[in-house]
Design an enzyme around this catalytic site. Sequence first.
Site, short mmCIF file in Angstrom:
data_model
loop_
_atom_site.label_atom_id
_atom_site.label_comp_id
_atom_site.label_asym_id
_atom_site.label_seq_id
_atom_site.Cartn_x
_atom_site.Cartn_y
_atom_site.Cartn_z
N PHE A 149 -10.77 -4.49 11.15
CA PHE A 149 -11.91 -4.30 10.25
C PHE A 149 -11.54 -4.76 8.86
O PHE A 149 -10.38 -4.95 8.55
CB PHE A 149 -12.36 -2.84 10.22
CG PHE A 149 -11.26 -1.85 9.99
CD1 PHE A 149 -10.82 -1.58 8.70
CD2 PHE A 149 -10.67 -1.17 11.05
CE1 PHE A 149 -9.81 -0.65 8.47
CE2 PHE A 149 -9.67 -0.22 10.83
CZ PHE A 149 -9.23 0.02 9.54
N TYR B 173 0.78 -1.24 0.00
CA TYR B 173 0.00 0.00 0.00
C TYR B 173 0.81 1.29 0.00
O TYR B 173 0.24 2.37 -0.14
CB TYR B 173 -0.97 -0.02 1.18
CG TYR B 173 -2.03 -1.08 1.01
CD1 TYR B 173 -3.13 -0.85 0.18
CD2 TYR B 173 -1.91 -2.31 1.63
CE1 TYR B 173 -4.09 -1.84 -0.01
CE2 TYR B 173 -2.87 -3.29 1.44
CZ TYR B 173 -3.95 -3.06 0.62
OH TYR B 173 -4.89 -4.04 0.42
#
Length: 412
Positions: free
Chosen positions: A412, A125
Site C-alpha cells: 500500500f 523510520y
Amino acid sequence: MVELILRTVRDDDDFRAFNAALYSVFLEEPQDDETELSRKITDFDRMFGFHDGNRWVATAGDYRKQVNLPGDAQVPVAAVTAVTVSPAHRRRGLLTRMMRHQLDGIRDRGTEALAMLFASETAIYGRFGYGSASQNVVLSGQVRDLGFRPEVELGDGSVSETDAETLLSVGPAIYDRAIAGLPGRMNRPAAWWNYQIHDNDERRKDSGRIRFALHHEADGTPSGYAVYRPKSDWAATGPNGTLHIGEVRATNPRAYARMWRFLLEIDLIRSIKYDGAAIDEPLRYLVADQRALQCEVVDGIFVRLVEVDRALALRRYGAPVDIVVGVHDEFCPWNTGSFRLRGDLDGAACERTTAPADLTMSARDLGAVYLGGTSVAQLVAAGLVDEHTPGSAHRAAAAFGWPVAPAIPDHF
C-alpha cells in the site's frame, strides 16, 4: 523563500497533482487508470503534505485498514503510505514535521492504536518509532527441481484457469478464510481487490499479462486461487519462460498443494519467482529439495504503537505473561512510562503503573516484537532491550512469540 503550507488534499484535481508528485519522487510516471483506482481507496482527509501554492513538495498519508494480530483479533490500523519529499526540499525537516502531524492525528482520531508502513529505505523510520516487525521472502527456483515430497497429498480437487470476474466473485471469501489467524495480513475490501488485480501495460512490462486460476473441491466448492503473470522467453535450447507469482491462497493444505503443482507444471515455464511469500510459506516444506527453492529474506512491514497501552491489550499472547514493560518514546512522549501487561491466549490487559520495570525498551523495538516476528530475547542479547528482572526476557519472548510468523499484507 516561498512559504510552505501543510494541508490535506482537497478534491480530485488536487489528488491527481498529489499523486503525480509522489510518483515523481519514486522515479515513476503516474498511470491514469491506476490513479482512478487509487482514488477509490483513498480518504482525502488522510492525505496531506506541504504545498508551495503551485505544487506539492512533500506528501504523506494513510489508508483505513484492518490488520490481523496474534490471536483472533482483526483491528483498525493506519496503513501509512505516499511518504515523499521532493529533492529540492530535503534537509528542511519536512519529513519529521509530517510524521509528527500524522501520529498526532492518528492519536486524536482514537480509531487506531497502531500504524504500519513499508519502508522504501529501511534506515528512515526507526527514529519515528517504527520497528521492523516481519520479514518478506522472495522464493525462486527452476521448476524441474521443485518436485514435492512423496507423502504430499493433492486431494481429489481440480484446478482450472479463470477470468477476473469469476475470481472476484469467489476469491474474497477464499482470501478471508485463508488469512484468518495470520498476523500482519490485512482485510481486502472490493476496491482493494480491483486495485490488486488491475492490469495495464506498465504492470505487464516486466512480468507479462495477469492470469488467474481456481481450485475446486470434488463437490465443486471453490477452495483456492492463484494470481500470476507468465513471462515468455526463449533460449537457444528452447523455451525459458518465468512465472511471476503474485498470490496463492487456499482454505486447506491439499488445495494449496494442488494449486502449486498446477503453477509448477505450466507449459514453457522453466523458473518461478514469488515475491509475496511468508518466512514460513508452506511451499518451502512441500518441496523435496529445499535447497532448490532459493529463499531471499528481506524486511517486510514496520509497526509503530501509537498508544502503547491500547495496542498491547489488543493482541493475544502465546504464553501467560504478567510483566512491567518500561517504554521510552522520544517522538511520541505520551507513550513514555511503565506499563503492566497481563495476558494469555484468551485476552490481555495493559495499564500504566509506577512499579519498577522488568524490561525496558524503545518504542521502535516494541513495534518490532509486536507481531511475534522478533524475539525479545534476541533484542536483549543485542543490547537493545534492558532486562532488570532475571528471566523476564525469556517470559516476554515466549509471550510475544507466536506459532505463525507474521507476514506482509498487500502493498500500500
